[in-house]
Every structure is written in structure tokens, then in C-alpha cells.
Design an enzyme around this catalytic site. Structure first.
Site: not given
Ligand SMILES: Nc1nc2c(ncn2[C@H]2C[C@H](O)[C@@H](COP(=O)(O)OP(=O)(O)OP(=O)(O)O)O2)c(=O)[nH]1
Length: 199
Positions: A76
Site C-alpha cells: 500500500d
Molecule cells: N506507474 C506508476 N505508478 C505509480 C507511481 N506512483 C504511484 N503509483 C501507483 C502504484 C500503486 O498502484 C498506486 C498506489 O495506490 P495503492 O497502493 O492503493 O495500490 P493500488 O490501489 O493500485 O493496488 P492495490 O491496492 O495494491 O491492489 O499508485 C508512478 O510513479 N508510476
């Protein structure tokens, strides 16, 4: 038998980073209501680092309880702007207002990772990156949003550092992978130490 890491995350970038490092990945998205838990943690004045760690552990535990023999990674990332926790923008308008709030200031990205096995945490790490945003013009910002929405909606800071998002910054302190959402080097060191990955 090849080592496979179960990734309890729907994050494309996390999967890419791990696969590009040569790991065999099995994605199992956890069913957790992150926003409800995040709100209750915030209401209890939980520090941002602990919020990221708690959510990462919850996602890993949820999948590990279903796959007890697997090594499960939950992650996270939270963005701390002057004590305010930002989330992924739900619209281009939200991305605009978030980036204007961040303009000319510093914010921290906290990327938590927790490994679970047989329903128990076996490793955890929170990587921190400090981002200094330049005072970009509103004209440039409009162009940036036009060129990069909706992809930047997948990122907590409304930027992809590996793409045009790098133009938002005058300084970055910390590890590139932590910015992208995963303390990759710490994770790989632990997996190597454990013997899951070759030395
Ligand atoms: N491609 C890319 N993604 C980034 C960057 N900075 C942050 N992120 C993405 C990574 C994570 O997918 C998202 C952060 O949000 P979360 O930790 O809630 O993850 P997310 O909801 O995407 O997936 P999850 O909760 O692990 O199922 O932002 C960046 O510089 N490049």
C-alpha cells in the site's frame, strides 16, 4: 521447482517491476474495503506510515489465509502532503486540484510491503521518498493532464515518474522503486536472504 510470489495487488506497475526483476508472479486480488479501513485509521489519528503498513498487511493476510502454502506480498502506498493523506484522483478535475495543491511544495510517498505465509506476517518494510514539486505553470499543467489522463488516475500522486510525471519535480530524495509503489530492493534482498532467489 521455480519460486512463485503471490502478489495480492491489482497494481500493474507492481506486477511489472517484479516480473521485470525476473520473478514468477501469481496475482490474486484481495477483497478488502480499503477506504473504510483507511477512514477509521485516519479518525484514530494513525500516522501515515502505520496506515500504509496496516493496509498492506490486511491485503497480504486476506490472500494468505486462502493460500496458506504461498508466500504472499501485500502493498500500500500513501501520499502525505503536509499531514493530509491524498488518494488516487477519481477524475481529471481531481487530478488538477491535487497537483495544484502539491505545486511548489514537498510531499512524502510511503510505500509499505508485507509478506505473509500461512496467515502470518514474515517480513515488512515501509520505504519513504521525499518529492519536491516545481512551480509549474497552469498552461503546462493543462497540457500534462490532457496528455496523461486517464493513466495518471492509477497513481496516488496523479503522476507516473517513469513517464512525463518526472517533469513535475525539481528534486527527489529516496529510491525510484519506492516512488513507483514498491520497496523493491528491500524485498529482493529479503527473498535472496531466505533462499527463494539465487544469490
Ligand atoms: N506507474 C506508476 N505508478 C505509480 C507511481 N506512483 C504511484 N503509483 C501507483 C502504484 C500503486 O498502484 C498506486 C498506489 O495506490 P495503492 O497502493 O492503493 O495500490 P493500488 O490501489 O493500485 O493496488 P492495490 O491496492 O495494491 O491492489 O499508485 C508512478 O510513479 N508510476
Amino acid at each position: 521447482m521455480t519460486f512463485t510470489l503471490t502478489l495480492a495487488s491489482g497494481s500493474e506497475i507492481r506486477r511489472h517491476l517484479l516480473e521485470n526483476a525476473g520473478l514468477q508472479i501469481d496475482v490474486v486480488r484481495p477483497r478488502v474495503d480499503e477506504s473504510a479501513l483507511r477512514h477509521s485509521l485516519l479518525a484514530e489519528q494513525t500516522p501515515p506510515r502505520d496506515i500504509a503498513d496496516t493496509l498492506a498487511e490486511l491485503k497480504a493476510l486476506r490472500v494468505s489465509s486462502k493460500k496458506p502454502s504461498a508466500l504472499v506480498l501485500g502493498c500500500d502506498q500513501v501520499l502525505n502532503l503536509d499531514g493530509q493523506l491524498l488518494s488516487k484522483p477519481r477524475s481529471l478535475e481531481e487530478a488538477r486540484s491535487q497537483l495544484l495543491d502539491m505545486r511548489g511544495k514537498r510531499h512524502d510517498l510511503l510505500s509499505a510491503a508485507v509478506l505473509c505465509e500461512a496467515g502470518k506476517p514474515v517480513w515488512r518494510h515501509v520505504g519513504v521518498a521525499r518529492m519536491t514539486t516545481r512551480t509549474f505553470s497552469e498552461d503546462w499543467l493543462e497540457g500534462y493532464l490532457e496528455r496523461n489522463w486517464p493513466e495518471i488516475g492509477e497513481s496516488v500522486g496523479a503522476y507516473q515518474l517513469e513517464a512525463e510525471g518526472v517533469r513535475l519535480f525539481s528534486r527527489i530524495e529516496g529510491d525510484y522503486f519506492t516512488v513507483l509503489g514498491l520497496p523493491l530492493l528491500d524485498l529482493l534482498s529479503f527473498l535472496t536472504l531466505r533462499g527463494d532467489l539465487p544469490t
